[in-house]
Design a protein around this motif. Structure first.
Motif, short mmCIF file in Angstrom:
data_model
loop_
_atom_site.label_atom_id
_atom_site.label_comp_id
_atom_site.label_asym_id
_atom_site.label_seq_id
_atom_site.Cartn_x
_atom_site.Cartn_y
_atom_site.Cartn_z
N ASP A 284 61.88 33.86 48.36
CA ASP A 284 60.70 33.57 49.17
C ASP A 284 60.79 32.21 49.84
O ASP A 284 59.80 31.68 50.32
CB ASP A 284 59.44 33.67 48.32
CG ASP A 284 59.52 32.77 47.09
OD1 ASP A 284 60.55 32.10 46.92
OD2 ASP A 284 58.56 32.75 46.32
N HIS A 285 62.01 31.62 49.82
CA HIS A 285 62.26 30.36 50.51
C HIS A 285 63.52 30.52 51.37
O HIS A 285 64.43 31.26 51.00
CB HIS A 285 62.48 29.21 49.53
CG HIS A 285 61.27 28.86 48.71
ND1 HIS A 285 60.84 29.64 47.66
CD2 HIS A 285 60.40 27.83 48.78
CE1 HIS A 285 59.77 29.09 47.13
NE2 HIS A 285 59.47 27.99 47.79
N ASP A 286 63.53 29.79 52.49
CA ASP A 286 64.75 29.76 53.31
C ASP A 286 65.79 28.86 52.62
O ASP A 286 65.45 27.82 52.07
CB ASP A 286 64.44 29.22 54.70
CG ASP A 286 63.56 30.19 55.48
OD1 ASP A 286 63.63 31.39 55.21
OD2 ASP A 286 62.79 29.72 56.34
N ARG B 46 74.36 36.73 53.04
CA ARG B 46 73.58 36.67 54.27
C ARG B 46 73.16 38.09 54.73
O ARG B 46 72.03 38.30 55.18
CB ARG B 46 74.41 35.98 55.36
CG ARG B 46 73.93 36.20 56.78
CD ARG B 46 72.60 35.56 57.04
NE ARG B 46 72.17 35.80 58.41
CZ ARG B 46 70.98 35.47 58.89
NH1 ARG B 46 70.11 34.87 58.10
NH2 ARG B 46 70.66 35.72 60.13
N SER C 257 70.18 39.13 52.59
CA SER C 257 68.91 38.42 52.77
C SER C 257 68.96 37.58 54.04
O SER C 257 69.85 36.72 54.19
CB SER C 257 68.61 37.52 51.57
OG SER C 257 67.47 36.74 51.81
N GLN C 258 68.01 37.81 54.93
CA GLN C 258 67.96 37.04 56.18
C GLN C 258 67.42 35.64 55.95
O GLN C 258 67.36 34.84 56.89
CB GLN C 258 67.08 37.78 57.20
CG GLN C 258 67.61 39.15 57.57
CD GLN C 258 69.01 39.09 58.14
OE1 GLN C 258 69.27 38.34 59.08
NE2 GLN C 258 69.93 39.86 57.57
N ARG C 259 66.99 35.32 54.74
CA ARG C 259 66.50 33.97 54.46
C ARG C 259 67.64 32.97 54.27
O ARG C 259 67.41 31.78 54.13
CB ARG C 259 65.61 33.98 53.22
CG ARG C 259 64.21 34.54 53.47
CD ARG C 259 63.28 34.20 52.36
NE ARG C 259 61.90 34.53 52.66
CZ ARG C 259 61.07 33.75 53.35
NH1 ARG C 259 61.50 32.58 53.78
NH2 ARG C 259 59.85 34.11 53.59
N THR D 107 70.88 31.05 55.63
CA THR D 107 71.57 30.62 56.85
C THR D 107 72.91 29.99 56.45
O THR D 107 72.94 29.11 55.58
CB THR D 107 70.74 29.61 57.63
OG1 THR D 107 69.46 30.18 57.93
CG2 THR D 107 71.44 29.23 58.93
N SER E 252 67.43 24.05 49.96
CA SER E 252 66.14 24.68 50.29
C SER E 252 65.07 23.61 50.23
O SER E 252 64.76 23.09 49.14
CB SER E 252 65.83 25.80 49.30
OG SER E 252 64.59 26.39 49.61
N THR F 24 65.48 27.56 44.47
CA THR F 24 64.31 28.33 44.91
C THR F 24 63.30 28.59 43.80
O THR F 24 62.13 28.79 44.09
CB THR F 24 64.74 29.70 45.48
OG1 THR F 24 65.47 30.43 44.48
CG2 THR F 24 65.61 29.51 46.70
#
Length: 529
Positions: free
Chosen positions: A82-84, A109, A112-114, A116, A158, A201
């Motif tokens: 729930d965090h980038d 990646r 999960s699109q969160r 980078t 994060s 996270t």
């Protein structure tokens, strides 16, 4: 008289010429139409292929040990993100682990699109690496004439939280195997990355308190009965472990998410047992691994029998013997143990192990049973050929096991889980609905502590650590820990001599182009003739 060059064409000839022109024009039109239609079809196929690959993105892992296949636990962690998170790979592309790590990170990646991804090569981008190393505090860096030095391979970031993964966290050398003349390197990249994600996270680490003062297994390494391997594995899962002295304590520390009692050799006092009873009835979580400690030809009491019986679990003073050779290791010489246990009950803890059935190696176990099957659930049972010896003195005098009517017939339950009704005063301001949803403590009891031994936790063929992790996950309500973690794999480097390299180069540089040339020449000659 007129010549042929100036002769006026006859009407018939003109008509034939016009007809031929029409046919040629029609053919040109059809040809161009076919080209346009074919181009549109190819374009549509390419477009459809891209669309389908975008909607149904899939990656395959063709490695023999599934090195790049993410485990169920990693997927669970990624789906719960729930965090980038920014993941920086700061290795040189020339390093042996670079391509494997890059592929693994790309699979994170894709899940999960969160996440980078950033790739900074210190050899090719020294300026950017310097700036990044200063910001992320990577440690020793010298990009001038000296040697570039930083042991950090990956940084996870994060918000303001960072977690650095060094080269030593990605691979480890099995020293025991080296002593036996075998070169073995365990690759633990996925465990390190997933543990790092939890670090940056998750909230505060889940804390497990291990009781001390009764001869229990100890933290750290080097002792005869230590939990060093379990401690290392749990730290990677963002679990904090500390010891807890129950003698003289009035309450369990409030920040303990679970209390572990691992292999006590002396009994808990009644006051200590009541301390644990109050803790569980107040919503605490308890794990008991009770070795069958033999003294004066009898198994000693743990002091927790009465409390656990009130919770719905019975610890017997018996010794489980496995007689089915299919569950005995080849080197086994006694049915007392070690042996495999692979019969699982129906419980959230056992869900990852039932299909296909996985085995857990036990050293010496006692039977642990539900008092009432409606209140507690058996997690693990031995085979139907096994039994639990209750008259140990007679067995010792005979020198061999002999089953009689007083013994417990197989399959014998050796691990049980239950939930305890919560007692005590409700928190101030608690609503009636919240009171109904308020859950009590959780209890798991296993009739052996040796299954947590470092030598068993490190075996790839059995699920000892996975079971321990699932127990912790269920007790502390960290569902991701119940899923199967990534397995470390053995690295198999390719060793080539200079002669091998020269032979490979000759085949690639000379033989392969020559074969293509002769094949092309043969096709040309065949068409020419």
């Amino acid at each position: 008289m007129t010549s042929d060059k100036t002769r006026t064409p006859e009407p018939k000839e003109t008509a034939e010429k016009t007809a031929r022109d029409d046919v040629a024009s029609k053919r040109r039109f059809e040809g161009r139409t076919n080209v346009v239609v074919a181009s549109l079809l190819v374009f549509a196929i390419v477009l459809m292929g891209n669309y389908l690959s975008f909607r149904h993105y899939q990656r395959w892992d063709w490695t023999s040990e599934g090195v790049f296949t993410l485990s169920d636990r990693t997927r669970a962690v990624l789906h719960e993100l729930d965090h980038d998170v920014d993941a920086w790979l700061v290795l040189s592309s020339a390093e042996p682990n670079y391509q494997d790590l890059r592929e693994l990170l790309q699979r994170y990646r894709a899940e999960s699109q969160r996440i980078t991804l950033h790739f900074v090569d210190p050899d090719r981008e020294p300026g950017e690496y310097r700036v990044l190393a200063e910001r992320l505090r990577l440690g020793q860096v010298d990009l001038g004439g000296g040697t570039l030095g930083s042991d950090v391979a990956v940084v996870l970031e994060s918000g303001e939280r960072q977690w650095k993964i060094g080269r030593d966290d990605l691979v480890s050398v099995d020293l025991d195997a080296m002593e036996q003349g075998q070169a073995r390197v365990d690759v633990r990249s996925e465990q390190a990355l997933t543990g790092g994600l939890l670090e940056v996270t998750a909230g505060r680490p889940t804390k497990v308190c291990i009781t001390q003062g009764h001869g229990e297994w100890t933290l750290g390494r080097g002792a005869e009965r230590d939990l060093g391997a379990l401690q290392d594995q749990m730290r990677r899962d963002n679990l904090d472990i500390q010891t807890f002295e129950t003698r003289g304590a009035e309450r369990v520390p409030e920040d303990c998410d679970a209390v572990f009692v691992v292999g006590p050799t002396t009994a808990f006092s009644s006051a200590e047992a009541e301390l644990l009873r109050s803790y569980v009835q107040g919503g605490g979580n308890l794990f008991v691994a009770a070795d069958p400690e033999l003294r004066d030809e009898q198994i000693t009491a743990t002091g927790l029998e009465e409390v656990l019986r009130d919770f719905g679990i019975r610890i017997d003073r018996s010794l489980v013997l496995e007689l089915d050779p299919r569950f005995l290791p080849q080197s086994a010489t006694s049915p007392i143990g070690p042996y495999l246990v692979a019969s699982w009950g129906d419980h959230p803890i056992t869900r990852p192990f039932r299909d296909p059935p996985a085995g857990v190696l036990f050293q010496i176990a006692r039977s642990v049973r539900p008092v009432d099957p409606d209140r507690a659930t058996t997690l693990l049972s031995t085979s139907e050929s096994s039994f639990a010896e209750t008259e140990l003195a007679q067995m010792i005098q005979r020198g061999e096991p002999s089953r009689d009517d007083a013994d417990l017939a197989g399959p014998v339950s050796i691990a049980v889980a239950t939930r305890v009704e919560r007692l005590g005063e409700a928190p101030e301001g608690e609503t009636e609905d919240a009171a109904e949803e308020r859950e009590g403590g959780r209890v798991v009891v296993v009739g052996d502590a040796d299954f947590l031994d470092s030598q068993y936790l490190g075996l790839q063929e059995v699920m000892n650590y996975e079971l321990a992790s699932a127990i912790v996950g269920w007790l502390t309500e960290r569902e991701a820990l119940i899923e199967l973690p990534g397995r470390s794999v053995e690295a198999r480097p390719v060793r080539m001599t200079q002669e091998d390299v020269d032979g490979l180069g000759f085949r690639v540089v000379v033989l392969l182009p020559a074969a293509i040339f002769f094949l092309g020449f043969a096709v040309w000659w065949n068409r020419r003739s």
